[in-house]
Motif scaffolding. Sequence first.
Motif, PDB file in Angstrom:
ATOM      1  N   ALA A   6      24.876  -8.705 -16.695  1.00 51.23           N
ATOM      2  CA  ALA A   6      23.888  -9.649 -16.159  1.00 51.23           C
ATOM      3  C   ALA A   6      23.050 -10.250 -17.286  1.00 51.23           C
ATOM      4  O   ALA A   6      22.722 -11.446 -17.266  1.00 51.23           O
ATOM      5  CB  ALA A   6      22.993  -8.942 -15.144  1.00 51.23           C
ATOM      6  N   THR A   7      22.715  -9.430 -18.272  1.00 52.96           N
ATOM      7  CA  THR A   7      21.925  -9.921 -19.402  1.00 52.96           C
ATOM      8  C   THR A   7      22.691 -10.992 -20.167  1.00 52.96           C
ATOM      9  O   THR A   7      22.113 -12.012 -20.571  1.00 52.96           O
ATOM     10  CB  THR A   7      21.561  -8.750 -20.322  1.00 52.96           C
ATOM     11  OG1 THR A   7      20.887  -7.757 -19.554  1.00 52.96           O
ATOM     12  CG2 THR A   7      20.664  -9.206 -21.463  1.00 52.96           C
ATOM     13  N   ARG A   8      23.970 -10.773 -20.351  1.00 56.79           N
ATOM     14  CA  ARG A   8      24.785 -11.785 -21.066  1.00 56.79           C
ATOM     15  C   ARG A   8      24.778 -13.124 -20.326  1.00 56.79           C
ATOM     16  O   ARG A   8      24.757 -14.189 -20.957  1.00 56.79           O
ATOM     17  CB  ARG A   8      26.232 -11.280 -21.215  1.00 56.79           C
ATOM     18  CG  ARG A   8      26.391 -10.155 -22.207  1.00 56.79           C
ATOM     19  CD  ARG A   8      27.875  -9.819 -22.425  1.00 56.79           C
ATOM     20  NE  ARG A   8      28.041  -8.479 -22.951  1.00 56.79           N
ATOM     21  CZ  ARG A   8      27.824  -8.133 -24.226  1.00 56.79           C
ATOM     22  NH1 ARG A   8      27.443  -9.052 -25.089  1.00 56.79           N
ATOM     23  NH2 ARG A   8      27.988  -6.878 -24.622  1.00 56.79           N
ATOM     24  N   ILE A   9      24.779 -13.065 -19.017  1.00 61.68           N
ATOM     25  CA  ILE A   9      24.734 -14.315 -18.233  1.00 61.68           C
ATOM     26  C   ILE A   9      23.395 -15.022 -18.447  1.00 61.68           C
ATOM     27  O   ILE A   9      23.340 -16.241 -18.639  1.00 61.68           O
ATOM     28  CB  ILE A   9      24.987 -14.014 -16.737  1.00 61.68           C
ATOM     29  CG1 ILE A   9      26.442 -13.584 -16.542  1.00 61.68           C
ATOM     30  CG2 ILE A   9      24.647 -15.231 -15.870  1.00 61.68           C
ATOM     31  CD1 ILE A   9      26.739 -13.022 -15.169  1.00 61.68           C
ATOM     32  N   VAL A  10      22.315 -14.253 -18.460  1.00 61.87           N
ATOM     33  CA  VAL A  10      20.998 -14.866 -18.681  1.00 61.87           C
ATOM     34  C   VAL A  10      20.954 -15.533 -20.057  1.00 61.87           C
ATOM     35  O   VAL A  10      20.486 -16.669 -20.200  1.00 61.87           O
ATOM     36  CB  VAL A  10      19.868 -13.815 -18.550  1.00 61.87           C
ATOM     37  CG1 VAL A  10      18.514 -14.434 -18.911  1.00 61.87           C
ATOM     38  CG2 VAL A  10      19.827 -13.232 -17.141  1.00 61.87           C
ATOM     39  N   THR A 132      17.320 -12.154  -4.138  1.00 59.69           N
ATOM     40  CA  THR A 132      18.061 -10.987  -4.617  1.00 59.69           C
ATOM     41  C   THR A 132      19.523 -11.390  -4.773  1.00 59.69           C
ATOM     42  O   THR A 132      20.082 -12.007  -3.861  1.00 59.69           O
ATOM     43  CB  THR A 132      17.945  -9.817  -3.625  1.00 59.69           C
ATOM     44  OG1 THR A 132      16.562  -9.455  -3.518  1.00 59.69           O
ATOM     45  CG2 THR A 132      18.744  -8.609  -4.104  1.00 59.69           C
ATOM     46  N   VAL A 133      20.090 -11.071  -5.932  1.00 61.13           N
ATOM     47  CA  VAL A 133      21.505 -11.402  -6.157  1.00 61.13           C
ATOM     48  C   VAL A 133      22.278 -10.131  -6.503  1.00 61.13           C
ATOM     49  O   VAL A 133      21.725  -9.184  -7.069  1.00 61.13           O
ATOM     50  CB  VAL A 133      21.681 -12.459  -7.283  1.00 61.13           C
ATOM     51  CG1 VAL A 133      20.950 -13.746  -6.938  1.00 61.13           C
ATOM     52  CG2 VAL A 133      21.215 -11.923  -8.624  1.00 61.13           C
ATOM     53  N   ARG A 134      23.558 -10.136  -6.133  1.00 61.77           N
ATOM     54  CA  ARG A 134      24.395  -8.954  -6.369  1.00 61.77           C
ATOM     55  C   ARG A 134      25.686  -9.304  -7.118  1.00 61.77           C
ATOM     56  O   ARG A 134      26.486  -8.424  -7.390  1.00 61.77           O
ATOM     57  CB  ARG A 134      24.758  -8.297  -5.033  1.00 61.77           C
ATOM     58  CG  ARG A 134      23.532  -7.789  -4.290  1.00 61.77           C
ATOM     59  CD  ARG A 134      23.842  -7.338  -2.863  1.00 61.77           C
ATOM     60  NE  ARG A 134      22.605  -7.111  -2.142  1.00 61.77           N
ATOM     61  CZ  ARG A 134      21.859  -6.013  -2.265  1.00 61.77           C
ATOM     62  NH1 ARG A 134      22.262  -5.024  -3.043  1.00 61.77           N
ATOM     63  NH2 ARG A 134      20.715  -5.902  -1.607  1.00 61.77           N
ATOM     64  N   SER A 135      25.889 -10.584  -7.423  1.00 60.16           N
ATOM     65  CA  SER A 135      27.126 -10.972  -8.107  1.00 60.16           C
ATOM     66  C   SER A 135      26.802 -11.907  -9.256  1.00 60.16           C
ATOM     67  O   SER A 135      25.740 -12.536  -9.280  1.00 60.16           O
ATOM     68  CB  SER A 135      28.065 -11.694  -7.129  1.00 60.16           C
ATOM     69  OG  SER A 135      27.530 -12.965  -6.814  1.00 60.16           O
ATOM     70  N   ASP A 136      27.741 -12.007 -10.185  1.00 59.71           N
ATOM     71  CA  ASP A 136      27.512 -12.900 -11.315  1.00 59.71           C
ATOM     72  C   ASP A 136      27.428 -14.356 -10.864  1.00 59.71           C
ATOM     73  O   ASP A 136      26.650 -15.137 -11.386  1.00 59.71           O
ATOM     74  CB  ASP A 136      28.577 -12.691 -12.405  1.00 59.71           C
ATOM     75  CG  ASP A 136      29.990 -12.832 -11.884  1.00 59.71           C
ATOM     76  OD1 ASP A 136      30.168 -12.945 -10.648  1.00 59.71           O
ATOM     77  OD2 ASP A 136      30.914 -12.827 -12.702  1.00 59.71           O
ATOM     78  N   THR A 137      28.203 -14.710  -9.852  1.00 61.01           N
ATOM     79  CA  THR A 137      28.159 -16.079  -9.335  1.00 61.01           C
ATOM     80  C   THR A 137      26.782 -16.421  -8.780  1.00 61.01           C
ATOM     81  O   THR A 137      26.211 -17.482  -9.078  1.00 61.01           O
ATOM     82  CB  THR A 137      29.209 -16.264  -8.208  1.00 61.01           C
ATOM     83  OG1 THR A 137      30.455 -15.739  -8.673  1.00 61.01           O
ATOM     84  CG2 THR A 137      29.350 -17.721  -7.835  1.00 61.01           C
ATOM     85  N   ASP A 138      26.233 -15.497  -7.981  1.00 57.14           N
ATOM     86  CA  ASP A 138      24.914 -15.743  -7.401  1.00 57.14           C
ATOM     87  C   ASP A 138      23.827 -15.741  -8.471  1.00 57.14           C
ATOM     88  O   ASP A 138      22.857 -16.498  -8.383  1.00 57.14           O
ATOM     89  CB  ASP A 138      24.594 -14.694  -6.327  1.00 57.14           C
ATOM     90  CG  ASP A 138      25.441 -14.883  -5.078  1.00 57.14           C
ATOM     91  OD1 ASP A 138      26.107 -15.933  -4.954  1.00 57.14           O
ATOM     92  OD2 ASP A 138      25.461 -13.958  -4.227  1.00 57.14           O
ATOM     93  N   LEU A 139      23.983 -14.887  -9.484  1.00 56.65           N
ATOM     94  CA  LEU A 139      22.997 -14.864 -10.568  1.00 56.65           C
ATOM     95  C   LEU A 139      22.986 -16.196 -11.306  1.00 56.65           C
ATOM     96  O   LEU A 139      21.931 -16.775 -11.567  1.00 56.65           O
ATOM     97  CB  LEU A 139      23.295 -13.708 -11.532  1.00 56.65           C
ATOM     98  CG  LEU A 139      22.397 -13.645 -12.778  1.00 56.65           C
ATOM     99  CD1 LEU A 139      20.927 -13.488 -12.407  1.00 56.65           C
ATOM    100  CD2 LEU A 139      22.837 -12.487 -13.687  1.00 56.65           C
ATOM    101  N   ARG A 140      24.172 -16.692 -11.625  1.00 52.76           N
ATOM    102  CA  ARG A 140      24.255 -17.991 -12.321  1.00 52.76           C
ATOM    103  C   ARG A 140      23.583 -19.096 -11.510  1.00 52.76           C
ATOM    104  O   ARG A 140      22.847 -19.922 -12.051  1.00 52.76           O
ATOM    105  CB  ARG A 140      25.721 -18.365 -12.565  1.00 52.76           C
ATOM    106  CG  ARG A 140      26.374 -17.612 -13.683  1.00 52.76           C
ATOM    107  CD  ARG A 140      27.860 -17.955 -13.777  1.00 52.76           C
ATOM    108  NE  ARG A 140      28.514 -17.077 -14.730  1.00 52.76           N
ATOM    109  CZ  ARG A 140      28.485 -17.260 -16.042  1.00 52.76           C
ATOM    110  NH1 ARG A 140      27.861 -18.326 -16.546  1.00 52.76           N
ATOM    111  NH2 ARG A 140      29.069 -16.409 -16.862  1.00 52.76           N
ATOM    112  N   ALA A 141      23.842 -19.103 -10.234  1.00 52.61           N
ATOM    113  CA  ALA A 141      23.263 -20.147  -9.379  1.00 52.61           C
ATOM    114  C   ALA A 141      21.743 -20.035  -9.339  1.00 52.61           C
ATOM    115  O   ALA A 141      21.027 -21.045  -9.393  1.00 52.61           O
ATOM    116  CB  ALA A 141      23.847 -20.045  -7.974  1.00 52.61           C
TER     117      ALA A 141
END
Lengths: 196, 169
Positions: A6-10, A132-141
């Motif tokens: 998740a940190t890498r996505i941020v 609240t997000v639980r997936s990389d897709t939702d985090l990106r969005a």
Amino acid sequence: MNRVEATRIVVEIADAAPIVASLGHPAYDLYAAGDRPENLYTWGGMGIASSIGLGLALARPDLRVFVLDGDGSLLMNLGSLATIGLLSPQNLTVVVMDNEEYATTGGQATPTAKGADLAAAARAMRIDPAVTVRSDTDLRAALVHPGLIVAKVTESPPTSKPPLDCVFIKQRFMAAIGNPEPGTAGAAFQPVKRPR
Amino acid sequence: MTAPTWAEGVCAGVHACGSRDVIYVPDNPLAHVLSTFEDKYRDVRLILATREEEAFGIAAGLYFGGRLPTVLLQSSGVGNSLNAITSLLMPFQVPALMVVSMRGDVGEWNAAQAPMGRALGAVLDAIGVQHSSVDSDAAAEIAVRIAGRTAFATRAIHACLLPRRMTSP
């Protein structure tokens, strides 16, 4: 999704924007995801990473500001949600890495493990959006928006630690975001630009 | 309502040392300072914090973004701030002007305020935070101005204490 993923996505979405990381595992993961001068590894000030991010966002409305917080650390400073909600800076995104435990201190369960809902608390304090997000897709969005994101993550043991010299971290950070600290080598080579 | 001279002096001193960002947790005497800022210093941004430690976090963030922060708080709130001061602002050499409305010093009526108020100077000495006191209404502007200038020039917190005999005679 584990915390370092998740940190890498941020970091990827933040691009050149500043990232303030809470002490302990969020800072270790930020370093592991890729050291960059726009990273502020706090080392101290337990619980107040979101407040630091708020101050930075107010100082520099021209920049997007990201905060990497933890569930345990945000729980120490829930009043910060009210202040962020009150001021609603449109350039601040707080990401709470919610692993439902105090991982830095040995894995004791936090209240989020029994259902305490930090995104609901943020919404109640008028932070909008707070999701609240639980997936990389939702985090990106979600990272496209200001506000607060609770990223439900699994624990990923840190593999490295950032530099320990706080003054080095500060001066490198301030120079990188365009307001070098007055009187430093960074300031000697760049004019001090103060917003407003 | 006319603000007392000391409150006018505090605001002028904060402004003169270059600070335009004031983070506060209110108390009764500081209400005069806040209303003076609102009335006469429209270029000063007032930021309410819910707790003093949060105020120091916001102050640090403002400094990282190139601003010179002032924190207004009551002496009782210094205890709430110690971890932020000692583990964040001091190791990072982040300066802030602290303006502290005293409780527990001479003139205090509430025993609950006495222990921290009386210990404050020793507590600040123990952690190595410079502090000075405003001796009179007329001295407020210069005391706050040089406290702020010292803080921002040396990259260290400086606490300017407002005694109760002045703020609540």
